[in-house]
Design an enzyme around this catalytic site. Structure first.
Site, PDB file in Angstrom:
ATOM      1  N   LYS A  43      -4.207  -8.186  -4.901  1.00 47.78           N
ATOM      2  CA  LYS A  43      -2.784  -7.970  -4.993  1.00 47.78           C
ATOM      3  C   LYS A  43      -2.127  -7.779  -3.640  1.00 47.78           C
ATOM      4  CE  LYS A  43      -3.471  -5.174  -9.155  1.00 47.78           C
ATOM      5  NZ  LYS A  43      -3.363  -3.789  -9.651  1.00 47.78           N
ATOM      6  N   GLY A  44      -2.896  -7.386  -2.648  1.00 53.06           N
ATOM      7  CA  GLY A  44      -2.359  -6.893  -1.378  1.00 53.06           C
ATOM      8  C   GLY A  44      -1.339  -7.774  -0.689  1.00 53.06           C
ATOM      9  N   GLU A  99      -2.921 -13.460   3.632  1.00 57.33           N
ATOM     10  CA  GLU A  99      -3.633 -12.205   3.332  1.00 57.33           C
ATOM     11  C   GLU A  99      -2.978 -11.033   4.063  1.00 57.33           C
ATOM     12  OE1 GLU A  99      -5.087 -10.450   1.507  1.00 57.33           O
ATOM     13  OE2 GLU A  99      -7.256 -10.407   1.684  1.00 57.33           O
ATOM     14  N   ASP A 100      -3.072  -9.871   3.466  1.00 53.71           N
ATOM     15  CA  ASP A 100      -2.491  -8.675   4.080  1.00 53.71           C
ATOM     16  C   ASP A 100      -3.303  -8.166   5.264  1.00 53.71           C
ATOM     17  OD1 ASP A 100      -4.631  -7.968   2.461  1.00 53.71           O
ATOM     18  OD2 ASP A 100      -3.562  -6.439   1.321  1.00 53.71           O
ATOM     19  N   ASP A 103     -10.528  -7.262   7.126  1.00 56.20           N
ATOM     20  CA  ASP A 103     -11.267  -6.047   7.461  1.00 56.20           C
ATOM     21  C   ASP A 103     -12.712  -6.450   7.776  1.00 56.20           C
ATOM     22  OD1 ASP A 103     -11.571  -3.190   7.578  1.00 56.20           O
ATOM     23  OD2 ASP A 103     -12.291  -3.174   5.532  1.00 56.20           O
ATOM     24  N   LYS A 131      -8.299  -6.046  11.444  1.00 55.42           N
ATOM     25  CA  LYS A 131      -9.052  -4.870  11.927  1.00 55.42           C
ATOM     26  C   LYS A 131     -10.379  -5.374  12.477  1.00 55.42           C
ATOM     27  CE  LYS A 131      -8.398  -1.305   8.671  1.00 55.42           C
ATOM     28  NZ  LYS A 131      -9.005  -0.588   7.530  1.00 55.42           N
ATOM     29  N   PHE A 152      -7.645   3.737   7.832  1.00 55.84           N
ATOM     30  CA  PHE A 152      -7.290   3.238   6.515  1.00 55.84           C
ATOM     31  C   PHE A 152      -5.774   3.188   6.394  1.00 55.84           C
ATOM     32  CE2 PHE A 152      -6.803   2.826   1.983  1.00 55.84           C
ATOM     33  CZ  PHE A 152      -7.758   1.849   1.719  1.00 55.84           C
ATOM     34  N   ASP A 159      -2.889  -0.810  -0.339  1.00 58.54           N
ATOM     35  CA  ASP A 159      -2.939   0.330  -1.256  1.00 58.54           C
ATOM     36  C   ASP A 159      -4.107   1.260  -0.977  1.00 58.54           C
ATOM     37  OD1 ASP A 159      -4.977  -1.550  -2.207  1.00 58.54           O
ATOM     38  OD2 ASP A 159      -5.154  -0.147  -3.885  1.00 58.54           O
ATOM     39  N   ARG A 165       1.673   0.747  -2.150  1.00 58.07           N
ATOM     40  CA  ARG A 165       1.954  -0.655  -1.789  1.00 58.07           C
ATOM     41  C   ARG A 165       3.428  -0.847  -1.458  1.00 58.07           C
ATOM     42  NH1 ARG A 165      -2.600  -3.745  -3.271  1.00 58.07           N
ATOM     43  NH2 ARG A 165      -3.652  -3.099  -5.156  1.00 58.07           N
TER      44      ARG A 165
END
Ligand code: IMP
Ligand code: MG
Length: 175
Positions: A43-44, A99-100, A103, A131, A152, A159, A165
């Site tokens: 969902k990000g 994409e958000d 990682d 990141k 984080f 989220d 969000r």
């Protein structure tokens, strides 16, 4: 919301807006005559994708896939599940994955591999944040907004246990 959690603004909204403008300029330069398919990862990515497409003034299409790699909380499970795969044929299409955050890279490596098999004309990745200190699998980010520290983060689509969000800024969450 968890009343114990502390939020610190890491990237204020104005900086997110100017970052997205720059990304939109680069995407426009490369895709304005290609009718690309912008593929958001749920969902990000939904907030970033919505911000991005409103800066793009040329024909394009939007689609989503949903994958999940995290259980609850802040740790990746290391296993990616395709919760909702592609419903349309991307063979011969110019696909831009949106994409958000990248990682560990596990989600993107899995998804890009899944998409490559479907023979798109081109396949590139646009990520709002990266990141790099956490990377476990190499991923090439073709259009990158911001490099972020190993904290984080929540807000702008990101989220923690489905919360936050909706925050306009990107914030560090300290429990
Ligand atoms: P990766 O597979 O470890 O690269 O994880 C990618 C996904 O994990 C992203 O699409 C996010 O949904 C989630 N994620 C990674 N880091 C964060 C974070 O700092 N906050 C919230 N979600 C994160
Ligand atoms: Mg995500």
């Amino acid at each position: 919301m968890n009343s114990q959690a502390k939020l610190h603004v890491l990237v204020p909204r104005a900086e997110i807006d100017s970052t997205i403008k720059k990304l939109a300029a680069a995407v426009t330069r490369d895709y304005n005559d290609k009718n690309p398919l912008l593929l958001g990862i749920l969902k990000g990515s939904f907030v970033f994708l919505a911000d991005l497409v409103r800066q793009l003034n040329f024909p394009l299409e939007v689609e989503f896939v949903r994958v999940s790699s995290y259980g609850s909380g802040q740790q990746t499970s290391g296993k990616v599940k395709m919760v909702q795969g592609l419903k349309l044929d991307v063979k011969g299409r110019h696909v831009l994955v949106v994409e958000d955050i990248v990682d560990t890279g596990i989600t993107l490596a899995f998804l890009l591999d899944y998409l490559k098999k479907k023979k798109p004309a081109s396949l590139k990745l646009c990520a709002l944040t990266d990141k790099p200190s956490r990377r476990r699998v190499p991923v090439k980010i073709d259009y990158l907004g911001l490099t972020v520290p190993d904290k984080f983060l929540v807000g702008c689509g990101l989220d923690c246990d489905e919360k936050y969000r909706n925050l306009p800024d990107i914030c560090v969450l300290e429990e």
